[in-house]
Design a protein around this motif. Structure first.
Motif, short mmCIF file in Angstrom:
data_model
loop_
_atom_site.label_atom_id
_atom_site.label_comp_id
_atom_site.label_asym_id
_atom_site.label_seq_id
_atom_site.Cartn_x
_atom_site.Cartn_y
_atom_site.Cartn_z
N LYS A 161 0.83 -1.20 0.00
CA LYS A 161 0.00 0.00 0.00
C LYS A 161 0.86 1.25 0.00
O LYS A 161 0.58 2.20 -0.73
CB LYS A 161 -0.93 0.00 1.22
N ASN A 162 1.92 1.25 0.82
CA ASN A 162 2.82 2.40 0.86
C ASN A 162 3.53 2.60 -0.46
O ASN A 162 3.70 3.73 -0.92
CB ASN A 162 3.84 2.24 1.99
N GLU A 163 3.93 1.52 -1.09
CA GLU A 163 4.59 1.61 -2.38
C GLU A 163 3.65 2.17 -3.44
O GLU A 163 4.05 2.99 -4.26
CB GLU A 163 5.08 0.22 -2.79
N GLN A 164 2.39 1.74 -3.42
CA GLN A 164 1.41 2.25 -4.38
C GLN A 164 1.18 3.74 -4.16
O GLN A 164 1.07 4.50 -5.12
CB GLN A 164 0.09 1.50 -4.23
N LYS A 165 1.12 4.18 -2.92
CA LYS A 165 0.94 5.60 -2.62
C LYS A 165 2.12 6.41 -3.14
O LYS A 165 1.95 7.49 -3.70
CB LYS A 165 0.77 5.83 -1.13
N GLU A 166 3.33 5.88 -2.96
CA GLU A 166 4.52 6.57 -3.44
C GLU A 166 4.53 6.67 -4.97
O GLU A 166 4.90 7.69 -5.53
CB GLU A 166 5.78 5.85 -2.96
N LEU A 167 4.10 5.60 -5.63
CA LEU A 167 4.04 5.62 -7.09
C LEU A 167 3.01 6.63 -7.58
O LEU A 167 3.26 7.35 -8.55
CB LEU A 167 3.71 4.23 -7.63
N GLU A 168 1.86 6.69 -6.92
CA GLU A 168 0.83 7.65 -7.31
C GLU A 168 1.32 9.07 -7.09
O GLU A 168 1.06 9.96 -7.91
CB GLU A 168 -0.45 7.39 -6.51
N ALA A 169 2.03 9.30 -6.00
CA ALA A 169 2.58 10.63 -5.72
C ALA A 169 3.63 11.00 -6.77
O ALA A 169 3.68 12.15 -7.22
CB ALA A 169 3.17 10.68 -4.33
N ALA A 170 4.44 10.05 -7.16
CA ALA A 170 5.47 10.31 -8.17
C ALA A 170 4.83 10.61 -9.52
O ALA A 170 5.28 11.50 -10.25
CB ALA A 170 6.40 9.11 -8.29
N LYS A 171 3.76 9.91 -9.86
CA LYS A 171 3.05 10.17 -11.12
C LYS A 171 2.43 11.56 -11.10
O LYS A 171 2.44 12.27 -12.09
CB LYS A 171 1.97 9.12 -11.35
N ALA A 172 1.89 11.95 -9.96
CA ALA A 172 1.26 13.27 -9.84
C ALA A 172 2.31 14.37 -9.98
O ALA A 172 2.04 15.43 -10.56
CB ALA A 172 0.55 13.39 -8.50
#
Length: 73
Positions: free
Chosen positions: A48-59
């Motif tokens: 879950k933390n990794e997915q959040k980091e990926l979404e933040a990086a995409k944003a």
């Protein structure tokens, strides 16, 4: 409620069962079931933390791509 996935993991340990039992007691778990339950929950939290980091990086990447002024790059 008992998780069937954990029971399957414990059944398939075979030769590693003694090692995992020693590890569980060393880490302070009362049973092998609790040890694997904690292990699975930690994996899920990490995903879950990794997915959040990926979404933040995409944003963060999206506004940078929109700032390009020329079409050559």
């Amino acid at each position: 409620m008992q998780n069937q996935e954990i029971f399957k993991i414990i059944e398939n340990l075979k030769g590693r069962r003694n090692y995992e039992e020693k590890r569980a007691t060393k880490l302070g778990f009362a049973s092998l079931y609790e040890y694997f339950e904690d292990k699975i929950s930690k994996k899920q939290k990490a995903l879950k933390n990794e997915q959040k980091e990926l979404e933040a990086a995409k944003a963060d990447d999206q506004p940078k791509a929109a700032k390009k002024s020329c079409g050559c790059c």
